[in-house]
Scaffold this motif. Structure first.
Motif, PDB file in Angstrom:
ATOM      1  N   PHE A 113     -21.754   8.934  -0.985  1.00 46.76           N
ATOM      2  CA  PHE A 113     -21.507   9.218   0.422  1.00 46.76           C
ATOM      3  C   PHE A 113     -22.059  10.597   0.776  1.00 46.76           C
ATOM      4  CE2 PHE A 113     -17.380   6.470   0.834  1.00 46.76           C
ATOM      5  CZ  PHE A 113     -18.146   5.331   0.713  1.00 46.76           C
ATOM      6  N   THR A 114     -22.449  10.755   2.038  1.00 46.67           N
ATOM      7  CA  THR A 114     -22.877  12.064   2.519  1.00 46.67           C
ATOM      8  C   THR A 114     -21.667  12.929   2.842  1.00 46.67           C
ATOM      9  OG1 THR A 114     -24.823  11.016   3.479  1.00 46.67           O
ATOM     10  CG2 THR A 114     -24.317  13.245   4.224  1.00 46.67           C
ATOM     11  N   ASN A 115     -20.684  12.326   3.447  1.00 42.81           N
ATOM     12  CA  ASN A 115     -19.397  12.960   3.703  1.00 42.81           C
ATOM     13  C   ASN A 115     -18.357  11.860   3.638  1.00 42.81           C
ATOM     14  OD1 ASN A 115     -17.494  14.864   4.254  1.00 42.81           O
ATOM     15  ND2 ASN A 115     -18.193  15.339   6.324  1.00 42.81           N
ATOM     16  N   VAL A 116     -17.100  12.197   3.583  1.00 45.15           N
ATOM     17  CA  VAL A 116     -16.068  11.188   3.400  1.00 45.15           C
ATOM     18  C   VAL A 116     -15.034  11.280   4.511  1.00 45.15           C
ATOM     19  CG1 VAL A 116     -14.328  10.230   1.843  1.00 45.15           C
ATOM     20  CG2 VAL A 116     -16.343  11.347   0.902  1.00 45.15           C
ATOM     21  N   LYS A 117     -14.765  10.133   5.115  1.00 39.43           N
ATOM     22  CA  LYS A 117     -13.654  10.036   6.052  1.00 39.43           C
ATOM     23  C   LYS A 117     -12.505   9.327   5.346  1.00 39.43           C
ATOM     24  CE  LYS A 117     -12.233   8.245  10.555  1.00 39.43           C
ATOM     25  NZ  LYS A 117     -12.652   7.491  11.765  1.00 39.43           N
ATOM     26  N   PHE A 118     -11.312   9.946   5.365  1.00 36.93           N
ATOM     27  CA  PHE A 118     -10.118   9.375   4.751  1.00 36.93           C
ATOM     28  C   PHE A 118      -9.264   8.733   5.847  1.00 36.93           C
ATOM     29  CE2 PHE A 118     -11.521  12.600   1.872  1.00 36.93           C
ATOM     30  CZ  PHE A 118     -11.086  12.257   0.604  1.00 36.93           C
ATOM     31  N   ASN A 119      -8.979   7.452   5.687  1.00 37.69           N
ATOM     32  CA  ASN A 119      -8.114   6.752   6.640  1.00 37.69           C
ATOM     33  C   ASN A 119      -6.866   6.270   5.903  1.00 37.69           C
ATOM     34  OD1 ASN A 119      -7.167   5.368   8.948  1.00 37.69           O
ATOM     35  ND2 ASN A 119      -8.142   3.471   8.267  1.00 37.69           N
ATOM     36  N   LEU A 120      -5.705   6.806   6.246  1.00 38.56           N
ATOM     37  CA  LEU A 120      -4.468   6.498   5.534  1.00 38.56           C
ATOM     38  C   LEU A 120      -4.036   5.062   5.826  1.00 38.56           C
ATOM     39  CD1 LEU A 120      -2.210   7.618   3.723  1.00 38.56           C
ATOM     40  CD2 LEU A 120      -1.041   8.392   5.800  1.00 38.56           C
ATOM     41  N   LEU A 121      -4.061   4.216   4.794  1.00 31.68           N
ATOM     42  CA  LEU A 121      -3.648   2.816   4.925  1.00 31.68           C
ATOM     43  C   LEU A 121      -2.177   2.609   4.595  1.00 31.68           C
ATOM     44  CD1 LEU A 121      -6.640   1.076   3.078  1.00 31.68           C
ATOM     45  CD2 LEU A 121      -6.354   1.339   5.556  1.00 31.68           C
ATOM     46  N   PHE A 122      -1.754   3.232   3.500  1.00 31.61           N
ATOM     47  CA  PHE A 122      -0.415   2.979   2.955  1.00 31.61           C
ATOM     48  C   PHE A 122       0.228   4.303   2.581  1.00 31.61           C
ATOM     49  CE2 PHE A 122       2.114   2.564  -0.957  1.00 31.61           C
ATOM     50  CZ  PHE A 122       3.078   1.623  -0.585  1.00 31.61           C
ATOM     51  N   LYS A 123       1.493   4.453   2.946  1.00 34.69           N
ATOM     52  CA  LYS A 123       2.271   5.642   2.584  1.00 34.69           C
ATOM     53  C   LYS A 123       3.690   5.181   2.305  1.00 34.69           C
ATOM     54  CE  LYS A 123       3.466  10.297   4.316  1.00 34.69           C
ATOM     55  NZ  LYS A 123       2.871  11.084   3.190  1.00 34.69           N
ATOM     56  N   ALA A 124       4.122   5.349   1.063  1.00 37.51           N
ATOM     57  CA  ALA A 124       5.407   4.779   0.633  1.00 37.51           C
ATOM     58  C   ALA A 124       6.583   5.270   1.477  1.00 37.51           C
ATOM     59  CB  ALA A 124       5.646   5.086  -0.846  1.00 37.51           C
ATOM     60  N   THR A 125       6.596   6.564   1.791  1.00 41.79           N
ATOM     61  CA  THR A 125       7.724   7.099   2.565  1.00 41.79           C
ATOM     62  C   THR A 125       7.726   6.594   3.999  1.00 41.79           C
ATOM     63  OG1 THR A 125       6.408   9.087   3.024  1.00 41.79           O
ATOM     64  CG2 THR A 125       7.970   9.194   1.186  1.00 41.79           C
ATOM     65  N   ARG A 126       6.595   6.093   4.445  1.00 43.83           N
ATOM     66  CA  ARG A 126       6.497   5.543   5.810  1.00 43.83           C
ATOM     67  C   ARG A 126       6.637   4.024   5.831  1.00 43.83           C
ATOM     68  NH1 ARG A 126       0.623   5.827   8.206  1.00 43.83           N
ATOM     69  NH2 ARG A 126       0.456   4.034   6.768  1.00 43.83           N
ATOM     70  N   ASP A 127       6.017   3.348   4.836  1.00 45.29           N
ATOM     71  CA  ASP A 127       5.892   1.893   4.870  1.00 45.29           C
ATOM     72  C   ASP A 127       6.832   1.163   3.918  1.00 45.29           C
ATOM     73  OD1 ASP A 127       3.653   2.206   6.638  1.00 45.29           O
ATOM     74  OD2 ASP A 127       2.423   2.686   4.893  1.00 45.29           O
ATOM     75  N   GLY A 128       7.538   1.935   3.062  1.00 48.11           N
ATOM     76  CA  GLY A 128       8.289   1.291   1.992  1.00 48.11           C
ATOM     77  C   GLY A 128       7.389   1.101   0.788  1.00 48.11           C
ATOM     78  N   CYS A 129       7.980   0.837  -0.366  1.00 51.55           N
ATOM     79  CA  CYS A 129       7.198   0.781  -1.606  1.00 51.55           C
ATOM     80  C   CYS A 129       7.341  -0.589  -2.257  1.00 51.55           C
ATOM     81  CB  CYS A 129       7.665   1.885  -2.560  1.00 51.55           C
ATOM     82  SG  CYS A 129       6.457   2.289  -3.837  1.00 51.55           S
ATOM     83  N   SER A 130       6.522  -1.520  -1.780  1.00 51.61           N
ATOM     84  CA  SER A 130       6.530  -2.866  -2.351  1.00 51.61           C
ATOM     85  C   SER A 130       5.101  -3.350  -2.502  1.00 51.61           C
ATOM     86  CB  SER A 130       7.302  -3.838  -1.444  1.00 51.61           C
ATOM     87  OG  SER A 130       6.557  -4.127  -0.270  1.00 51.61           O
ATOM     88  N   PRO A 131       4.834  -4.215  -3.503  1.00 49.04           N
ATOM     89  CA  PRO A 131       3.487  -4.765  -3.673  1.00 49.04           C
ATOM     90  C   PRO A 131       3.019  -5.528  -2.431  1.00 49.04           C
ATOM     91  CG  PRO A 131       4.785  -5.143  -5.640  1.00 49.04           C
ATOM     92  CD  PRO A 131       5.732  -4.630  -4.594  1.00 49.04           C
ATOM     93  N   GLN A 132       3.940  -6.266  -1.795  1.00 46.49           N
ATOM     94  CA  GLN A 132       3.560  -7.042  -0.615  1.00 46.49           C
ATOM     95  C   GLN A 132       3.007  -6.134   0.486  1.00 46.49           C
ATOM     96  OE1 GLN A 132       6.736  -9.303   1.162  1.00 46.49           O
ATOM     97  NE2 GLN A 132       5.412 -10.218   2.713  1.00 46.49           N
ATOM     98  N   THR A 133       3.727  -5.028   0.748  1.00 42.50           N
ATOM     99  CA  THR A 133       3.263  -4.104   1.786  1.00 42.50           C
ATOM    100  C   THR A 133       1.949  -3.459   1.387  1.00 42.50           C
ATOM    101  OG1 THR A 133       5.555  -3.632   2.386  1.00 42.50           O
ATOM    102  CG2 THR A 133       3.902  -2.088   3.164  1.00 42.50           C
ATOM    103  N   PHE A 134       1.846  -3.036   0.130  1.00 37.41           N
ATOM    104  CA  PHE A 134       0.607  -2.431  -0.356  1.00 37.41           C
ATOM    105  C   PHE A 134      -0.570  -3.366  -0.148  1.00 37.41           C
ATOM    106  CE2 PHE A 134      -2.173  -2.559  -4.190  1.00 37.41           C
ATOM    107  CZ  PHE A 134      -3.017  -1.521  -3.835  1.00 37.41           C
ATOM    108  N   HIS A 135      -0.437  -4.626  -0.557  1.00 38.26           N
ATOM    109  CA  HIS A 135      -1.552  -5.572  -0.447  1.00 38.26           C
ATOM    110  C   HIS A 135      -1.836  -5.949   1.002  1.00 38.26           C
ATOM    111  CE1 HIS A 135      -2.519  -6.162  -4.662  1.00 38.26           C
ATOM    112  NE2 HIS A 135      -1.225  -6.219  -4.933  1.00 38.26           N
ATOM    113  N   ASN A 136      -0.787  -6.088   1.807  1.00 38.91           N
ATOM    114  CA  ASN A 136      -1.001  -6.405   3.230  1.00 38.91           C
ATOM    115  C   ASN A 136      -1.827  -5.320   3.922  1.00 38.91           C
ATOM    116  OD1 ASN A 136       0.400  -8.804   3.126  1.00 38.91           O
ATOM    117  ND2 ASN A 136       2.310  -7.950   3.924  1.00 38.91           N
ATOM    118  N   LEU A 137      -1.596  -4.074   3.537  1.00 33.72           N
ATOM    119  CA  LEU A 137      -2.248  -2.956   4.210  1.00 33.72           C
ATOM    120  C   LEU A 137      -3.573  -2.558   3.579  1.00 33.72           C
ATOM    121  CD1 LEU A 137       0.869  -0.652   4.857  1.00 33.72           C
ATOM    122  CD2 LEU A 137      -0.335  -2.097   6.518  1.00 33.72           C
ATOM    123  N   CYS A 138      -3.760  -2.873   2.283  1.00 31.10           N
ATOM    124  CA  CYS A 138      -4.909  -2.316   1.554  1.00 31.10           C
ATOM    125  C   CYS A 138      -5.911  -3.338   1.046  1.00 31.10           C
ATOM    126  CB  CYS A 138      -4.412  -1.473   0.369  1.00 31.10           C
ATOM    127  SG  CYS A 138      -3.327  -0.113   0.863  1.00 31.10           S
TER     128      CYS A 138
END
Length: 487
Positions: free
Chosen positions: A24-49
């Protein structure tokens, strides 16, 4: 990177590594999943990521380790390993027990780089090298109790480190973040067109002349009974206090000045307290002084009480510091009853924007303690953010875009959060260090910062004059045995 827990230096290190590995020339970070915001489960992780493209996973644990993994592959839920044919993925540690100590762990082989299973959270390597959790895990209030395993060395090269050195052998996660990564080339034109998050710098000769004229005619509020104001620069060794003073002087002289001593050293190059009178081209002193003192150190140099002696006016210009002997009221030259003109009217913390995240805890504690004492004296407290050209490469040549730059905005936010100083009391500059001739953008940015620092000071003086007038009115009424009626 909105709402991430990553520090500025951690972000910069991740960005550098990902650019090296991704192309990459530069990198843009887009927050998909955050445990303290979304909860910490595989289902949520996979749904979002899932199926989002390259990602980086960042983990924070209760032992103050920050670690994770980068993959150029897409997460899925199909129960198979992903093979990174080019071997671009890696694991990493950014912070170890609260100390920034970045290290990258590249792949031993291209097989089994990530494991994608509907019941698993982010999982890297066969074995697994880094498996965070299986099934949903709940928060105890301060952390999520992980139930995965860490066996780095199977797919990823541990470089002689063990799980304790990389992760702290701690699977109590205070947070887990997953970012989608995309290639974003922000060139000068895009940054120029971006909405500034603070009023931008007008980089032209007219703006510079107006700023110079305003400071040449500057005079403290008449009722304050002082003829010049003193602005005290406090900062870590190498933060750029003396360089900033030289840069201000250069803007007025029209050539690069070296009035204050600068350079690099283990201990402070400034060994005297100096109240520098800035002079115009006709060598007439202006009505403000920039006061320089020893560079702040964690275990050496001046302590908080000695800085307060300076703030309260007990230390004269040219006072010679002796690191082996603490300043006391019995020290030679100690001013027992300083006049208002000898006291400091504005406290400025000078901070290197490129290394703030590495500031030792002892230095940070000193700064916060001085800030609290200055607040008790009702003094204005500001931050001078130096070396902004090292925060973003674009600013090396386009300094006037400093208040368009998102990386500088992130740095302002981090400083505000850690020091408890409002962002509108932070100004950004680049000082002359390698240049031999003045540059318009450096002059204008510097003078704009000084203008703002003088405004903070004037607000303080005006408030002090009003308060003294009220106190005098109360005193006069009391002497006549009348009830005060102050509005």
């Amino acid at each position: 990177m909105t709402n991430t827990t990553l520090t500025l230096n951690e972000k910069k290190t991740l960005r550098k590594w990902i650019i090296e590995r991704s192309g990459f020339t530069n990198v843009k970070f887009n927050l998909l999943f955050k445990a303290t915001r979304d909860g910490c489960s595989p289902q949520t992780f996979h749904n979002l990521c899932d199926n989002k493209g390259p990602t980086v996973t960042v983990v924070y644990n209760s032992s103050n380790y920050v670690f994770g993994g980068y993959t150029p592959l897409m997460w899925t839920s199909n129960g198979t390993y992903g093979n990174d044919a080019d071997g671009k993925g890696f694991l990493f540690r950014l912070t170890s027990a609260g100390t920034f100590s970045p290290k990258r762990y590249d792949m031993n082989n291209c097989q089994n780089s990530i494991y994608c299973h509907v019941s698993y959270g982010p999982t890297f390597g066969a074995g697994h090298d880094m498996h965070l959790f299986t099934g949903a895990i709940n928060s105890s209030g301060s952390y999520f109790q992980g139930n995965g395993t860490f066996t780095v060395g199977t797919t990823y090269n541990a470089n002689g480190d063990n799980a304790n050195q990389i992760f702290g052998n701690d699977n109590k996660y205070s947070d887990i973040e997953v970012f989608h990564l995309s290639d974003v080339l922000m060139d000068v034109d895009e940054l120029r067109q971006a909405e500034p998050w603070r009023k931008g710098i007008e980089c032209n000769k007219k703006a510079r002349d107006k700023l110079l004229s305003g400071m040449i005619s500057y005079y403290p509020i008449k009722e304050s009974a002082i003829t010049h104001v003193r602005l005290l620069m406090i900062g870590q060794i190498g933060a750029g206090k003396s360089s900033f003073i030289n840069t201000v002087s250069s803007a007025f002289k029209g050539y690069v000045s070296t009035t204050a001593r600068t350079g690099t050293a283990t201990h402070s190059l400034t060994t005297k307290y100096r109240a520098y009178a800035i002079k115009d081209q006709n060598k007439h002193p202006l009505n403000f002084k920039l006061c320089d003192t020893m560079g702040m150190e964690e275990d050496h140099g001046l302590d908080v009480n000695e800085y307060l002696y300076i703030i309260d006016g007990h230390i004269k210009d040219q006072f010679q510091f002796n690191p082996a002997v603490k300043i006391t009221p019995k020290s030679p030259g100690f001013v027992q009853n300083p006049s208002p003109a000898e006291k400091i009217q504005c406290v400025i913390f000078v901070i290197d924007g490129s290394t703030f995240s590495l500031m030792p805890d002892g230095v940070l504690k000193k700064i916060i303690s001085i800030k609290e004492h200055a607040q008790a004296r009702e003094l204005p407290i500001a931050v001078l953010l130096t070396k902004v050209d090292k925060i973003s490469p674009i600013l090396e040549k386009e300094l006037q875009l400093v208040y368009h730059c998102p990386d500088v905005a992130d740095c302002f936010q981090e400083i505000s959060d850690k020091l408890g100083i409002s962002k509108n009391y932070i100004v950004a500059v680049k000082s002359y260090e390698k240049e031999t001739e003045t540059e318009l953008s450096v002059d204008v940015t510097t003078l704009t910062a000084v203008q703002q620092l003088l405004r903070y000071t004037d607000d303080y003086l005006e408030d002090q004059v009003d308060m003294n007038a009220q106190m005098e009115k109360i005193s006069n009424l009391s002497s006549m045995n009348l009830e005060p009626n102050i509005k």
